[in-house]
Scaffold this motif. Structure first.
Motif, PDB file in Angstrom:
ATOM      1  N   ALA A  18      32.792  40.101  42.805  1.00 44.44           N
ATOM      2  CA  ALA A  18      33.461  41.468  42.669  1.00 44.44           C
ATOM      3  C   ALA A  18      32.940  42.032  41.177  1.00 44.44           C
ATOM      4  O   ALA A  18      33.291  43.428  41.243  1.00 44.44           O
ATOM      5  N   THR A  19      32.543  41.549  40.385  1.00 45.88           N
ATOM      6  CA  THR A  19      32.132  42.117  38.985  1.00 45.88           C
ATOM      7  C   THR A  19      30.733  42.155  38.905  1.00 45.88           C
ATOM      8  O   THR A  19      30.026  42.532  37.694  1.00 45.88           O
ATOM      9  N   HIS A  20      29.974  42.053  40.008  1.00 47.54           N
ATOM     10  CA  HIS A  20      28.461  42.102  39.899  1.00 47.54           C
ATOM     11  C   HIS A  20      28.001  43.180  40.590  1.00 47.54           C
ATOM     12  O   HIS A  20      28.424  43.387  41.890  1.00 47.54           O
ATOM     13  N   TYR A  69      37.628  13.017  47.152  1.00 48.44           N
ATOM     14  CA  TYR A  69      36.227  13.090  46.890  1.00 48.44           C
ATOM     15  C   TYR A  69      35.416  14.347  47.474  1.00 48.44           C
ATOM     16  O   TYR A  69      36.111  15.159  48.224  1.00 48.44           O
ATOM     17  N   GLU A  70      34.282  14.470  47.102  1.00 51.69           N
ATOM     18  CA  GLU A  70      33.278  15.453  47.215  1.00 51.69           C
ATOM     19  C   GLU A  70      34.074  16.720  46.409  1.00 51.69           C
ATOM     20  O   GLU A  70      33.833  17.840  47.111  1.00 51.69           O
ATOM     21  N   GLY A  71      34.922  16.571  45.574  1.00 53.65           N
ATOM     22  CA  GLY A  71      35.342  17.724  44.868  1.00 53.65           C
ATOM     23  C   GLY A  71      36.954  17.640  45.485  1.00 53.65           C
ATOM     24  O   GLY A  71      37.234  17.981  46.513  1.00 53.65           O
ATOM     25  N   THR A  72      37.746  17.421  44.421  1.00 48.20           N
ATOM     26  CA  THR A  72      39.151  17.599  44.779  1.00 48.20           C
ATOM     27  C   THR A  72      39.733  19.300  45.558  1.00 48.20           C
ATOM     28  O   THR A  72      38.698  19.991  45.289  1.00 48.20           O
ATOM     29  N   THR A  73      40.659  19.259  46.201  1.00 49.90           N
ATOM     30  CA  THR A  73      41.210  20.481  46.733  1.00 49.90           C
ATOM     31  C   THR A  73      41.355  21.570  45.517  1.00 49.90           C
ATOM     32  O   THR A  73      40.951  22.698  45.579  1.00 49.90           O
ATOM     33  N   GLN A  74      41.741  21.169  44.188  1.00 49.59           N
ATOM     34  CA  GLN A  74      41.831  21.885  43.318  1.00 49.59           C
ATOM     35  C   GLN A  74      40.478  22.444  42.778  1.00 49.59           C
ATOM     36  O   GLN A  74      40.455  23.652  42.375  1.00 49.59           O
ATOM     37  N   ILE A  75      39.556  21.643  42.855  1.00 47.16           N
ATOM     38  CA  ILE A  75      38.304  22.100  42.440  1.00 47.16           C
ATOM     39  C   ILE A  75      37.595  22.960  43.533  1.00 47.16           C
ATOM     40  O   ILE A  75      36.837  24.248  42.959  1.00 47.16           O
ATOM     41  N   GLN A  76      37.872  22.911  44.644  1.00 39.41           N
ATOM     42  CA  GLN A  76      37.578  23.940  45.711  1.00 39.41           C
ATOM     43  C   GLN A  76      38.278  25.235  45.408  1.00 39.41           C
ATOM     44  O   GLN A  76      37.584  26.247  45.414  1.00 39.41           O
ATOM     45  N   GLN A  77      39.379  25.254  44.840  1.00 41.06           N
ATOM     46  CA  GLN A  77      40.114  26.347  44.748  1.00 41.06           C
ATOM     47  C   GLN A  77      39.380  27.085  43.591  1.00 41.06           C
ATOM     48  O   GLN A  77      39.345  28.318  43.627  1.00 41.06           O
ATOM     49  N   VAL A  78      38.956  26.317  42.583  1.00 41.92           N
ATOM     50  CA  VAL A  78      38.277  26.914  41.330  1.00 41.92           C
ATOM     51  C   VAL A  78      37.031  27.361  41.925  1.00 41.92           C
ATOM     52  O   VAL A  78      36.603  28.632  41.547  1.00 41.92           O
ATOM     53  N   VAL A  79      36.169  26.694  42.514  1.00 42.01           N
ATOM     54  CA  VAL A  79      34.802  27.435  43.045  1.00 42.01           C
ATOM     55  C   VAL A  79      34.991  28.587  43.867  1.00 42.01           C
ATOM     56  O   VAL A  79      34.274  29.575  43.712  1.00 42.01           O
ATOM     57  N   ILE A  80      36.102  28.451  44.765  1.00 39.73           N
ATOM     58  CA  ILE A  80      36.237  29.827  45.720  1.00 39.73           C
ATOM     59  C   ILE A  80      36.430  30.823  44.884  1.00 39.73           C
ATOM     60  O   ILE A  80      36.033  32.086  44.908  1.00 39.73           O
ATOM     61  N   ALA A  81      37.510  30.770  43.959  1.00 37.61           N
ATOM     62  CA  ALA A  81      38.021  32.115  43.186  1.00 37.61           C
ATOM     63  C   ALA A  81      37.187  32.543  42.238  1.00 37.61           C
ATOM     64  O   ALA A  81      36.890  33.692  41.861  1.00 37.61           O
ATOM     65  N   ARG A  82      36.195  31.391  41.455  1.00 37.81           N
ATOM     66  CA  ARG A  82      35.126  31.738  40.546  1.00 37.81           C
ATOM     67  C   ARG A  82      33.965  32.593  41.359  1.00 37.81           C
ATOM     68  O   ARG A  82      33.452  33.873  40.926  1.00 37.81           O
ATOM     69  N   ASN A  83      33.598  32.316  42.543  1.00 34.21           N
ATOM     70  CA  ASN A  83      32.621  32.839  43.594  1.00 34.21           C
ATOM     71  C   ASN A  83      33.199  34.327  43.752  1.00 34.21           C
ATOM     72  O   ASN A  83      32.478  35.220  43.702  1.00 34.21           O
ATOM     73  N   MET A  84      34.556  34.421  43.987  1.00 34.20           N
ATOM     74  CA  MET A  84      34.923  35.757  44.351  1.00 34.20           C
ATOM     75  C   MET A  84      34.998  36.871  43.046  1.00 34.20           C
ATOM     76  O   MET A  84      34.630  37.902  43.433  1.00 34.20           O
ATOM     77  N   ILE A  85      35.327  36.073  42.006  1.00 32.16           N
ATOM     78  CA  ILE A  85      35.382  36.937  40.990  1.00 32.16           C
ATOM     79  C   ILE A  85      33.964  37.473  40.276  1.00 32.16           C
ATOM     80  O   ILE A  85      33.738  38.398  40.080  1.00 32.16           O
ATOM     81  N   ARG A  86      32.961  36.418  40.422  1.00 34.43           N
ATOM     82  CA  ARG A  86      31.474  36.686  40.223  1.00 34.43           C
ATOM     83  C   ARG A  86      31.144  37.801  41.200  1.00 34.43           C
ATOM     84  O   ARG A  86      30.268  38.711  40.711  1.00 34.43           O
TER      85      ARG A  86
END
Length: 384
Positions: A382-384, A363-380
């Motif tokens: 790095a590309t801005h 709950y409050e977002g699965t571990t896999q969702i946290q991985q997606v959030v972390i990686a998405r933020n990292m990519i954002r």
């Protein structure tokens, strides 16, 4: 940010004592009866635990994020059901009203939530909308000065006891994503609301969840949070960082409790003529657990302080939630192992905790969702 260290310490000491002297001794009763005793609920009201995060102007304690996680470390040392009962009023059940509610909504509901007179539930998840929350189908159609709600919400914490439901519903079907979703405060007893049967879960007895079904439920337009359509999902997202840090802190507290129990057992249990705590393979499990708990505690406190400074902690909150909940699962597994066969029977608390803490990674977002959030933020970044 700790506003007054001395005042906070007095509060933490009182909660520590409450956990040790009242809550821990009643854990088995909660597990056996699947209910929080009424006298304990009353004590939690008297201590102000329902209004920890609600501002003082509305009758709460208005704790900061750093203060909240320190409190949660303490509450985590006992059955998660106790924390769950007060958790919605301090988190997703009230924060949406606090952040985006109208002055009238705040003054009407927040004092009653802070006192524990009202219990709240947050209705977002649906049978086909969990991690993909923006795909929810519950509809809210405007009819004059009312909205008519239809849909089913699933796994809703405290639903059987709630006095109000914060409901996410789609007000604009033409906008498929988050922009078409609005938030409503729906009072218990409104015609058309019904509850599904209570969920029978793997663990967390005493923490009740069920479906909430809306069948042509007429809700006054004044119950639209903030009085504006299309901001409901954004409201939900605003409270996610806070909720994730809260669950991360809860995981730290639970892991500390399990490790304390395992260490005590290892010092008392003898094999080959000496306590098993003297065997290096047992010591390795104790040491690994201690180090991981320390790391998780540091992460939670660091992210909480940054949030109190007004910084964006989306990445840090996801990192803390992911690491702390996964850590808690590993500690639970090691502590069962340290107990040996005794860890598999309900005479010892570790058997119950092993099942209870499994939910933290979901709950409050699965571990896999946290991985997606972390990686998405990292990519954002790095590309801005």
């Amino acid at each position: 940010m700790i506003r007054d260290a001395e005042t906070l310490q007095i509060l933490l000491d009182s909660i520590h004592q409450f956990v040790d002297e009242v809550l821990i001794p009643r854990e088995n009763e909660v597990a056996e009866t699947d209910a929080i005793p009424r006298d304990i609920v009353e004590q939690m009201r008297e201590m102000g635990l329902f209004g920890l995060t609600i501002p003082e102007e509305f009758g709460g304690l208005g704790v900061t994020m750093e203060e909240e996680v320190n409190i949660t470390f303490e509450l985590g040392r006992t059955s998660p059901a106790f924390r769950s009962y007060i958790g919605t009023n301090n988190g997703i059940g009230s924060i949406g009203i606090l952040i985006d509610g109208t002055p009238e909504q705040k003054s009407h509901y927040l004092p009653r939530l802070a006192s524990g007179e009202l219990l709240s539930s947050f209705c977002l998840t649906e049978p086909d909308a969990g991690s993909d929350a923006a795909s929810l189908k519950t509809s809210a159609v405007r009819e004059g000065d009312h909205y008519v709600l239809n849909g089913t919400k699933r796994f809703i914490t405290n639903a059987p006891h709630a006095g109000i439901y914060t409901v996410m519903a789609r007000t604009n079907p033409e906008i498929k994503g988050a922009g078409g979703i609005s938030a409503f405060i729906v009072e218990r007893g409104t015609p058309g609301i019904s509850l599904g049967k209570p969920d029978h879960k793997m663990g967390q007895k005493g923490a009740h969840t069920s479906d909430v079904i809306f069948d042509n439920v007429r809700v006054p337009a004044s119950q639209l949070i903030g009085g504006v359509e299309g901001v409901g999902f954004k409201t939900a997202m605003k409270v996610l960082d806070k909720g994730r840090l809260h669950i991360a802190a809860l995981s730290v507290g639970a892991a500390e409790r399990m490790l304390d129990d395992a260490l005590r057992y290892a010092l008392e249990r003898k094999q080959f003529g000496k306590p098993i705590a003297e065997f290096q393979l047992i010591q390795a499990m104790l040491a690994d657990s201690k180090a991981e708990i320390y790391a998780a505690r540091c992460m939670v406190l660091d992210a909480a302080r940054k949030r109190d400074e007004g910084r964006n902690v989306s990445t840090e909150a996801s990192c803390a939630k992911m690491f702390a909940t996964e850590m808690c699962g590993r500690v639970a597994d090691r502590c069962v192992q340290i107990h040996g066969g005794a860890g598999y029977v309900s005479e010892y608390a570790i058997e119950r905790f092993y099942r209870d803490v499994r939910l933290f990674r979901i709950y409050e977002g699965t571990t896999q969702i946290q991985q997606v959030v972390i990686a998405r933020n990292m990519i954002r970044e790095a590309t801005h």
